[in-house]
Scaffold this motif. Structure first.
Motif, PDB file in Angstrom:
ATOM      1  N   SER A 139       0.849  -1.186   0.000  1.00 42.38           N
ATOM      2  CA  SER A 139       0.000   0.000   0.000  1.00 42.38           C
ATOM      3  C   SER A 139       0.890   1.244   0.000  1.00 42.38           C
ATOM      4  N   GLY A 141       1.073   3.682   2.137  1.00 40.16           N
ATOM      5  CA  GLY A 141       1.668   3.905   3.449  1.00 40.16           C
ATOM      6  C   GLY A 141       2.805   2.947   3.735  1.00 40.16           C
ATOM      7  N   GLU A 142       2.616   1.690   3.342  1.00 42.66           N
ATOM      8  CA  GLU A 142       3.658   0.686   3.555  1.00 42.66           C
ATOM      9  C   GLU A 142       4.899   1.004   2.718  1.00 42.66           C
ATOM     10  N   GLN A 144       5.906   3.980   1.874  1.00 41.01           N
ATOM     11  CA  GLN A 144       6.616   5.084   2.520  1.00 41.01           C
ATOM     12  C   GLN A 144       7.409   4.577   3.715  1.00 41.01           C
ATOM     13  N   SER A 165       4.234  12.098   3.372  1.00 40.93           N
ATOM     14  CA  SER A 165       2.800  11.816   3.484  1.00 40.93           C
ATOM     15  C   SER A 165       2.033  12.129   2.210  1.00 40.93           C
ATOM     16  N   LEU A 168      -1.326  10.224   0.575  1.00 39.79           N
ATOM     17  CA  LEU A 168      -1.819   9.216   1.508  1.00 39.79           C
ATOM     18  C   LEU A 168      -3.145   9.652   2.121  1.00 39.79           C
ATOM     19  N   LEU A 172      -3.373   7.252   7.152  1.00 42.10           N
ATOM     20  CA  LEU A 172      -2.001   6.864   6.840  1.00 42.10           C
ATOM     21  C   LEU A 172      -1.032   8.023   7.036  1.00 42.10           C
ATOM     22  N   VAL A 173      -1.501   9.251   6.785  1.00 39.30           N
ATOM     23  CA  VAL A 173      -0.657  10.431   7.048  1.00 39.30           C
ATOM     24  C   VAL A 173      -0.234  10.438   8.508  1.00 39.30           C
ATOM     25  N   SER A 175      -0.133   7.950  10.577  1.00 41.11           N
ATOM     26  CA  SER A 175       0.722   6.800  10.863  1.00 41.11           C
ATOM     27  C   SER A 175       2.158   7.052  10.418  1.00 41.11           C
ATOM     28  N   VAL A 176       2.324   7.584   9.212  1.00 37.97           N
ATOM     29  CA  VAL A 176       3.664   7.834   8.690  1.00 37.97           C
ATOM     30  C   VAL A 176       4.369   8.920   9.510  1.00 37.97           C
TER      31      VAL A 176
END
Length: 242
Positions: A139, A141-142, A144, A165, A168, A172-173, A175-176
């Motif tokens: 994905s 996010g993954e 990144q 980010s 995303l 996910l933003v 999370s990153v």
């Protein structure tokens, strides 16, 4: 004697000779700091990151890293001095597995990489269960997270992150950016070029606001978040009501 890890002094740089995007930029980051770079599109944020990393050569000015002017050094030499760069796009090898990508990130190291990879998998648990999966199937996010992990495989003193980010989802933003903060907590200094200005400044020790290739504002993250001029110009229409 300066205590800065990196200092950019009056740098002019661009992609075409005599047509500079950076117009006399001054910038600094101390060891272990997290410094956010924000500003509107076209302000020179990504150009600054590329110039620091040697992908663009300044027409004027100095870039001093660990006390050495690195302006004329190529990126491979800069990496060996302790700096890593994670670009916004094309930042993983899509046809290689997660594990192979991490190994590519440590291309100048010799010997076993197991302990380093274990550290990355501990930091990014979602990657651990996907270590044999091709990076192109991850994905956004993954990917990144993998790109950041790849950049950390050389245990850099300074990590340049260009829009981690971008594109995303809001979840996910968060999370990153949480992972960016976690990396910084390990002692790695981070230059965070970021469109999510409020989130970036909220987590940063200090920040710079660029406009038309110049460093228009500088201050702590809190100072810039609370500066009405910065808020009205760069933090969006919702700034006053937040």
């Amino acid at each position: 004697m300066t205590t800065d890890l990196l200092e950019v002094k009056n740098v002019y740089a661009g992609y075409v000779k005599d047509l500079n995007i950076l117009q006399g930029i001054n910038f600094r980051i101390a060891p272990g700091e997290l410094v956010a770079v924000i500003g509107p599109n076209g302000s020179g944020k990504s150009t600054l990151a590329k110039t620091i990393f040697g992908l663009l050569t300044p027409e004027q000015g100095q870039i001093v890293f660990k006390g050495e002017n690195i302006v004329k050094l190529k990126s491979d030499k800069i990496v060996r001095r302790g700096m890593s760069y994670v670009p916004q796009i094309t930042n993983v090898f899509a046809s290689l597995s997660v594990d192979e990508n991490l190994e590519m990130g440590a291309f100048i190291r010799s010997g076993s990489l197991k302990s380093l990879k274990d550290q990355i998998y501990n930091m990014f648990p979602r990657l651990s269960s996907r270590r044999h999966q091709k990076a192109g199937t991850l994905s956004g996010g993954e990917r990144q997270m993998l790109a950041m992990g790849k950049g950390l495989m050389l245990e850099p003193d300074l990590l340049l992150l260009d829009e981690p980010s971008a594109a995303l989802s809001p979840i996910l933003v968060n999370s990153v950016l949480e992972q960016v903060a976690a990396i910084n907590q390990t002692g790695t200094a981070i230059v965070l070029v970021e469109q999510n200005a409020k989130k970036a400044l909220a987590m940063a020790d200090r920040g710079y606001v660029l406009e038309n290739g110049r460093d228009r504002f500088e201050g702590t993250g809190t100072e810039l978040l609370n500066d009405p001029k910065v808020g009205e110009l760069y933090l969006g229409a919702a700034y006053k009501s937040d």
